[in-house]
Design a protein around this motif. Structure first.
Motif, PDB file in Angstrom:
ATOM      1  N   ALA A 191      45.449  44.663  28.816  1.00  0.00           N
ATOM      2  CA  ALA A 191      45.647  46.636  27.761  1.00  0.00           C
ATOM      3  C   ALA A 191      43.761  46.931  27.548  1.00  0.00           C
ATOM      4  CB  ALA A 191      46.291  46.940  26.404  1.00  0.00           C
ATOM      5  N   LEU A 192      43.206  45.756  26.948  1.00  0.00           N
ATOM      6  CA  LEU A 192      41.637  45.901  26.743  1.00  0.00           C
ATOM      7  C   LEU A 192      41.215  46.276  28.480  1.00  0.00           C
ATOM      8  CD1 LEU A 192      38.918  45.974  25.973  1.00  0.00           C
ATOM      9  CD2 LEU A 192      38.804  43.573  26.062  1.00  0.00           C
ATOM     10  N   LEU A 193      41.274  45.235  29.801  1.00  0.00           N
ATOM     11  CA  LEU A 193      41.600  45.421  31.027  1.00  0.00           C
ATOM     12  C   LEU A 193      41.374  46.195  31.453  1.00  0.00           C
ATOM     13  CD1 LEU A 193      41.883  42.323  32.295  1.00  0.00           C
ATOM     14  CD2 LEU A 193      39.906  42.663  31.846  1.00  0.00           C
ATOM     15  N   ASN A 194      43.006  46.903  31.260  1.00  0.00           N
ATOM     16  CA  ASN A 194      43.611  48.877  32.065  1.00  0.00           C
ATOM     17  C   ASN A 194      42.839  49.274  31.291  1.00  0.00           C
ATOM     18  OD1 ASN A 194      45.222  49.849  33.370  1.00  0.00           O
ATOM     19  ND2 ASN A 194      45.957  51.123  31.384  1.00  0.00           N
ATOM     20  N   GLU A 195      42.344  49.866  30.158  1.00  0.00           N
ATOM     21  CA  GLU A 195      41.534  50.598  29.204  1.00  0.00           C
ATOM     22  C   GLU A 195      39.894  50.683  29.735  1.00  0.00           C
ATOM     23  OE1 GLU A 195      42.581  49.923  25.256  1.00  0.00           O
ATOM     24  OE2 GLU A 195      44.734  50.826  25.552  1.00  0.00           O
ATOM     25  N   THR A 196      39.653  49.999  30.125  1.00  0.00           N
ATOM     26  CA  THR A 196      38.130  49.643  30.711  1.00  0.00           C
ATOM     27  C   THR A 196      37.418  49.974  31.795  1.00  0.00           C
ATOM     28  OG1 THR A 196      38.232  46.989  30.059  1.00  0.00           O
ATOM     29  CG2 THR A 196      37.236  48.358  28.449  1.00  0.00           C
ATOM     30  N   VAL A 197      38.074  48.773  32.643  1.00  0.00           N
ATOM     31  CA  VAL A 197      37.483  48.263  34.216  1.00  0.00           C
ATOM     32  C   VAL A 197      38.571  48.834  35.197  1.00  0.00           C
ATOM     33  CG1 VAL A 197      38.118  46.653  35.796  1.00  0.00           C
ATOM     34  CG2 VAL A 197      36.709  45.739  33.852  1.00  0.00           C
ATOM     35  N   GLY A 198      39.432  49.322  34.448  1.00  0.00           N
ATOM     36  CA  GLY A 198      41.183  50.062  34.824  1.00  0.00           C
ATOM     37  C   GLY A 198      40.782  51.656  34.799  1.00  0.00           C
ATOM     38  N   GLY A 199      39.988  52.579  33.738  1.00  0.00           N
ATOM     39  CA  GLY A 199      39.882  53.351  33.617  1.00  0.00           C
ATOM     40  C   GLY A 199      41.227  54.116  33.094  1.00  0.00           C
ATOM     41  N   SER A 200      42.118  53.659  32.699  1.00  0.00           N
ATOM     42  CA  SER A 200      43.127  53.798  31.602  1.00  0.00           C
ATOM     43  C   SER A 200      43.886  54.523  32.586  1.00  0.00           C
ATOM     44  CB  SER A 200      42.892  54.652  30.622  1.00  0.00           C
ATOM     45  OG  SER A 200      42.314  54.404  29.814  1.00  0.00           O
TER      46      SER A 200
END
Length: 450
Positions: free
Chosen positions: A71-80
């Motif tokens: 979820a952290l990766l999705n919300e930061t790198v992945g731009g949500s």
């Protein structure tokens, strides 16, 4: 740990978000994951490689236990780019791992550097690769299970590589150090405050004549400026609110249930199925807490003679499975479905819940509750009452939030009872012994607790 990556056939570069594979007589590729959603999937690959290195073997990694990190990766790198909820994020990763990432010809999730797409004889443009190259790449993406219960493996052994052949780089660090520094940089993103540059004053034109307006003209211009400014603000706020609604608040469309496919005819009063709330906490042992709250809501709703409520034994069969609201409605013969999630961290608890009309295919009500854990006894009743109001169900005389549930007098009684029920459902000798002990403690605390 720093060093050179020249001798490594597989390089995951988290500085430039590139993946390089150079195995002579096997496959040679340089892929650029060049957008937020694409960067997210290279980060997932790096996560898997780091986990395999930590375990010392090329093996499958379960996603569910690492949901918070993903979820952290999705919300930061992945731009949500998509939802971080477990029931949405994990199935999405599974589908991309199974279908999109192995697709070397069309390359939907990366750009193949050094090769151009060409027309394949029709209207599609694809990269030209040999069958061996395509097979070698596709074989790397192994998985077991499906949707939310999937285990993924970046199977570099299928192309003749070992863990020592793969390296993760970030800044000037390698492998575990690189991954830790990469995560640290992401966790700090939310704390950065962008600098606001000073707006330069308007330039004066030398020698231009200055005409002083009269007081009347000045007042009229000021009024016009304020009216124009107010209108612009209203337009901007309206557009911003509409955009926010479309992007973040507007519920996802729900596929409508078919009356013809209903296993049972709908009752003559509002019917509802309460699905097991998803445990979003880091600790899997908190499962009893989310299950217990679900049971309490079912019990609270069942106290109303104006509602038809599906029993726990029927709704919990969907627990942990990717299921559509439409399917639940058709198989159980209900019009309304309640689903939600719980995240408990220390003394803080976040509960989200949404009520869906499966027949009409729209959301009736959705809300998020951020509370102290000690207030959980009131939240379950509050949810039950909000559902009844949303369904226009008549409340019995004198019924209030404190009277819908089982009536636990304190949080300790409630939590021990929930854990005891969770132990019973393990169906083990040890679980039954622990449940007996907990129930005895509940009775000692509150002899009248049902």
């Amino acid at each position: 740990m720093t060093g050179s990556t020249d001798q490594h056939p597989i390089t995951i570069d988290l500085n430039q978000f590139k993946l390089h594979i150079g195995l002579t007589n096997k496959i040679e590729l340089t892929l650029h994951f060049n957008s937020p959603s694409r960067k997210f999937y290279l980060s997932v690959i790096a996560f898997l490689v780091n986990e395999m290195k930590r375990l010392g073997k090329i093996t499958s990694i379960p996603l569910e236990k690492h949901h918070d990190l993903l979820a952290l990766l999705n919300e930061t790198v992945g731009g949500s780019a998509g939802s971080s909820d477990k029931e949405n994020l994990l199935p999405r990763i599974y589908r991309k791992w199974k279908d999109a990432l192995p697709n070397l010809e069309e390359a939907p999730l990366f750009k193949v550097l050094g090769r151009k797409k060409e027309y394949d004889g029709g209207t599609s443009r694809t990269h030209s690769f040999t069958e061996d190259e395509k097979d070698s790449w596709a074989n790397i993406f192994e998985y077991k299970g499906s949707e939310g219960n999937v285990r993924l493996k970046f199977a570099i052994d299928k192309i003749g590589a070992t863990l020592d052949d793969a390296v993760i780089i970030y800044e000037d660090s390698l492998n575990g150090d690189a991954w830790d520094r990469f995560l640290s940089s992401l966790k700090g993103e939310g704390e950065r405050v962008p600098e606001v540059s000073e707006i330069p004053p308007p330039l004066e034109v030398p020698g231009a004549p200055v005409l002083l307006p009269t007081e009347k003209e000045t007042a009229r211009r000021d009024r016009l400026r304020w009216i124009t400014l107010a209108a612009m603000i209203a337009v901007i706020l309206g557009a911003g609110a509409l955009t926010a609604w479309k992007l973040y608040l507007k519920p996802a469309p729900v596929k409508r249930a078919s009356m013809e496919r209903m296993a049972f005819s709908l009752p003559d009063k509002p019917s509802i199925a309460v699905l097991a709330f998803v445990n979003m906490s880091k600790d899997s042992e908190q499962e009893f807490f989310s299950d217990g709250l679900t049971e309490e809501i079912i019990t609270a709703l069942s106290k109303s003679p104006y509602l038809f409520v599906i029993a726990r034994s029927s709704t919990f069969k969907y627990k942990g499975k990717p299921v559509e609201v439409r399917q639940v409605s058709e198989e159980l013969g209900v019009r309304y479905v309640l689903e939600g999630s719980i995240r408990r961290s220390g003394e803080k608890t976040r509960i989200t819940a949404q009520l869906v009309d499966a027949v009409d295919g729209h959301h009736l009500w959705a809300e998020r509750f951020d509370r102290e854990t000690k207030e959980i006894l009131t939240v379950q009743d509050e949810i039950a009452l909000k559902i009844m109001k949303a369904l226009h169900v008549k409340l019995q005389a004198g019924q209030s939030g404190s009277e819908t549930g089982r009536g636990a007098k304190n949080l300790e009684t409630f939590l021990k009872s929930m854990e005891a029920r969770g132990q019973v459902l393990r169906y083990t000798k040890e679980g039954n012994a622990r449940a007996r002990q907990l129930f005895e403690e509940v009775i000692a605390l509150d002899p009248n607790y049902a």
